[in-house]
Design a protein around this motif. Structure first.
Motif, PDB file in Angstrom:
ATOM      1  N   ILE A  33       0.826  -1.217   0.000  1.00 23.69           N
ATOM      2  CA  ILE A  33       0.000   0.000   0.000  1.00 23.69           C
ATOM      3  C   ILE A  33       0.855   1.260   0.000  1.00 23.69           C
ATOM      4  O   ILE A  33       0.363   2.337  -0.321  1.00 23.69           O
ATOM      5  CB  ILE A  33      -0.999  -0.001   1.185  1.00 23.69           C
ATOM      6  CG1 ILE A  33      -0.273  -0.122   2.531  1.00 23.69           C
ATOM      7  CG2 ILE A  33      -2.022  -1.117   1.011  1.00 23.69           C
ATOM      8  CD1 ILE A  33      -1.209   0.001   3.742  1.00 23.69           C
ATOM      9  N   PHE A  39      -4.384   0.267  -5.884  1.00 23.58           N
ATOM     10  CA  PHE A  39      -5.178   0.960  -6.905  1.00 23.58           C
ATOM     11  C   PHE A  39      -5.177   0.232  -8.253  1.00 23.58           C
ATOM     12  O   PHE A  39      -5.707   0.748  -9.234  1.00 23.58           O
ATOM     13  CB  PHE A  39      -4.654   2.388  -7.104  1.00 23.58           C
ATOM     14  CG  PHE A  39      -4.637   3.190  -5.827  1.00 23.58           C
ATOM     15  CD1 PHE A  39      -5.827   3.536  -5.198  1.00 23.58           C
ATOM     16  CD2 PHE A  39      -3.438   3.585  -5.248  1.00 23.58           C
ATOM     17  CE1 PHE A  39      -5.819   4.254  -4.011  1.00 23.58           C
ATOM     18  CE2 PHE A  39      -3.421   4.305  -4.062  1.00 23.58           C
ATOM     19  CZ  PHE A  39      -4.613   4.632  -3.442  1.00 23.58           C
ATOM     20  N   GLU A  71     -13.106  -6.045   3.697  1.00 26.34           N
ATOM     21  CA  GLU A  71     -13.436  -5.666   5.082  1.00 26.34           C
ATOM     22  C   GLU A  71     -13.051  -6.810   6.036  1.00 26.34           C
ATOM     23  O   GLU A  71     -13.641  -7.901   6.011  1.00 26.34           O
ATOM     24  CB  GLU A  71     -14.913  -5.298   5.275  1.00 26.34           C
ATOM     25  CG  GLU A  71     -15.245  -3.890   4.796  1.00 26.34           C
ATOM     26  CD  GLU A  71     -14.560  -2.788   5.617  1.00 26.34           C
ATOM     27  OE1 GLU A  71     -14.435  -2.926   6.848  1.00 26.34           O
ATOM     28  OE2 GLU A  71     -14.140  -1.782   5.009  1.00 26.34           O
ATOM     29  N   SER A  72     -12.085  -6.503   6.908  1.00 21.60           N
ATOM     30  CA  SER A  72     -11.518  -7.551   7.758  1.00 21.60           C
ATOM     31  C   SER A  72     -12.553  -8.208   8.671  1.00 21.60           C
ATOM     32  O   SER A  72     -12.464  -9.411   8.931  1.00 21.60           O
ATOM     33  CB  SER A  72     -10.357  -6.990   8.583  1.00 21.60           C
ATOM     34  OG  SER A  72     -10.781  -5.908   9.377  1.00 21.60           O
ATOM     35  N   LEU A 222      -1.126   7.082   0.310  1.00 26.40           N
ATOM     36  CA  LEU A 222      -2.092   6.791   1.369  1.00 26.40           C
ATOM     37  C   LEU A 222      -2.968   7.988   1.740  1.00 26.40           C
ATOM     38  O   LEU A 222      -4.133   7.826   2.056  1.00 26.40           O
ATOM     39  CB  LEU A 222      -1.354   6.290   2.609  1.00 26.40           C
ATOM     40  CG  LEU A 222      -0.702   4.914   2.456  1.00 26.40           C
ATOM     41  CD1 LEU A 222       0.231   4.629   3.625  1.00 26.40           C
ATOM     42  CD2 LEU A 222      -1.775   3.838   2.353  1.00 26.40           C
ATOM     43  N   GLN A 225      -5.451  10.784  -1.334  1.00 28.24           N
ATOM     44  CA  GLN A 225      -6.612  10.303  -2.104  1.00 28.24           C
ATOM     45  C   GLN A 225      -7.824  11.219  -1.925  1.00 28.24           C
ATOM     46  O   GLN A 225      -8.011  11.815  -0.895  1.00 28.24           O
ATOM     47  CB  GLN A 225      -7.016   8.908  -1.612  1.00 28.24           C
ATOM     48  CG  GLN A 225      -5.932   7.870  -1.674  1.00 28.24           C
ATOM     49  CD  GLN A 225      -6.359   6.585  -0.982  1.00 28.24           C
ATOM     50  OE1 GLN A 225      -7.535   6.258  -0.897  1.00 28.24           O
ATOM     51  NE2 GLN A 225      -5.382   5.846  -0.476  1.00 28.24           N
TER      52      GLN A 225
HETATM   53  N1  GSH Z   1     -12.249  -1.300   7.522  1.00 27.09           N
HETATM   54  C1  GSH Z   1     -11.201  -1.884   6.704  1.00 27.09           C
HETATM   55  C2  GSH Z   1      -9.973  -1.023   6.790  1.00 27.09           C
HETATM   56  C3  GSH Z   1      -8.848  -1.559   5.949  1.00 27.09           C
HETATM   57  C4  GSH Z   1      -7.716  -0.569   5.889  1.00 27.09           C
HETATM   58  O1  GSH Z   1      -7.807   0.561   6.406  1.00 27.09           O
HETATM   59  N2  GSH Z   1      -6.611  -0.977   5.242  1.00 27.09           N
HETATM   60  C5  GSH Z   1      -5.510  -0.073   5.061  1.00 27.09           C
HETATM   61  C6  GSH Z   1      -4.276  -0.588   5.753  1.00 27.09           C
HETATM   62  S1  GSH Z   1      -4.596  -0.969   7.476  1.00 27.09           S
HETATM   63  C7  GSH Z   1      -5.235   0.069   3.588  1.00 27.09           C
HETATM   64  O2  GSH Z   1      -5.285  -0.890   2.848  1.00 27.09           O
HETATM   65  N3  GSH Z   1      -4.960   1.302   3.146  1.00 27.09           N
HETATM   66  C8  GSH Z   1      -4.683   1.595   1.790  1.00 27.09           C
HETATM   67  C9  GSH Z   1      -5.305   2.884   1.349  1.00 27.09           C
HETATM   68  O3  GSH Z   1      -5.971   3.553   2.166  1.00 27.09           O
HETATM   69  O4  GSH Z   1      -5.127   3.238   0.191  1.00 27.09           O
HETATM   70  C10 GSH Z   1     -10.904  -3.299   7.181  1.00 27.09           C
HETATM   71  O5  GSH Z   1     -11.006  -3.524   8.393  1.00 27.09           O
HETATM   72  O6  GSH Z   1     -10.593  -4.165   6.356  1.00 27.09           O
END
Ligand code: GSH
Length: 226
Positions: A33, A39, A71-72, A222, A225
């Motif tokens: 990321i 992307f 979504e985790s 990050l 965006q």
């Molecule tokens: N609510 C989402 C949040 C996922 C998330 O925030 N992932 C971040 C890293 S912890 C990410 O991939 N960020 C990349 C970006 O924002 O472009 C989940 O729990 O899966």
């Protein structure tokens, strides 16, 4: 076989913790990321919110086409139901598990994410924002500490997806300006989960994919965006 789209952040660790505990076969697809790999059209086709983690299950229970999920929290719930592990079949324990899973997804994760942002990533230190999110982190730690004073694990006496969702967000407690000694029940739980072989394997795996998310390039991807 499950394909896991992953980078070693708290939300990514949740899923490797589950897969290592459950012993389900999986293949890692790194999504750096910090380099903007979230992307690519291929990734967006399975994770339209451009965030990892995401999975593709090539053997879903309905026998149909491969199933993709982002979504985790949804992924943990799916994997628990698929494997029959870490989500009790007992009616009340199940509700308790889901309650705390949603608490993590809607509160602990997003608030501590803002703590990380203003403490670690923001180019200027904004005292109001730092104080706001450190206070909220403290409040959420206290809520979790009180819950863990009532039971060994978040949902009761057994380790569950609620614990796997919360644990990776407590790992960076120092960076969040938290002192775990002030939360004895939380500390007991944190040490117990950290000592589990599956947790150790999940975090060791993450070490292979480390990158500097504070670099100018990563910040651009990050935080630039719209
Ligand atoms: N609510 C989402 C949040 C996922 C998330 O925030 N992932 C971040 C890293 S912890 C990410 O991939 N960020 C990349 C970006 O924002 O472009 C989940 O729990 O899966």
């Amino acid at each position: 076989m499950i394909d896991l789209y992953y980078w070693p952040t708290p939300n990514g660790h949740k899923i490797t913790m589950f897969l290592e505990e459950a012993g389900l076969p999986y293949a890692i697809h790194p999504v750096d990321i910090g380099k903007g790999e979230q992307f690519t059209p291929e990734f967006l086709a399975i994770s339209p919110n451009n965030k990892m983690p995401a999975i593709v299950d090539h053997a879903p229970a309905d026998g149909g086409d491969p199933l993709h999920l982002f979504e985790s929290g949804a992924i943990l719930l799916y994997l628990a139901e698929k494997s029959g592990q870490f989500l009790s079949g007992d009616f009340r324990i199940r509700q308790r598990t889901l309650e705390w899973l949603f608490w993590q997804m809607a509160g602990l994760g997003p608030m501590l994410g803002q703590n990380h942002h203003f403490n670690r990533y923001a180019p200027e230190k904004i005292p109001y924002a730092i104080e706001r999110y450190v206070n909220e982190t403290h409040r959420l730690y206290r809520v979790l500490d009180q819950r863990l004073g009532q039971a060994d694990f978040i949902a009761g006496e057994d380790y569950s997806i609620a614990d796997m969702a919360a644990y990776p967000w407590i790992v960076p407690y120092r960076a969040q300006q938290m002192d775990l000694d002030a939360f004895p029940n939380l500390k007991r739980w944190f040490d117990a989960i950290g000592a589990r072989p599956a947790t150790r394997r999940a975090y060791a795996l993450g070490e292979r994919y480390r990158s500097d998310l504070t670099s100018a390039q990563a910040r651009g991807h990050l935080f630039g965006q719209r």
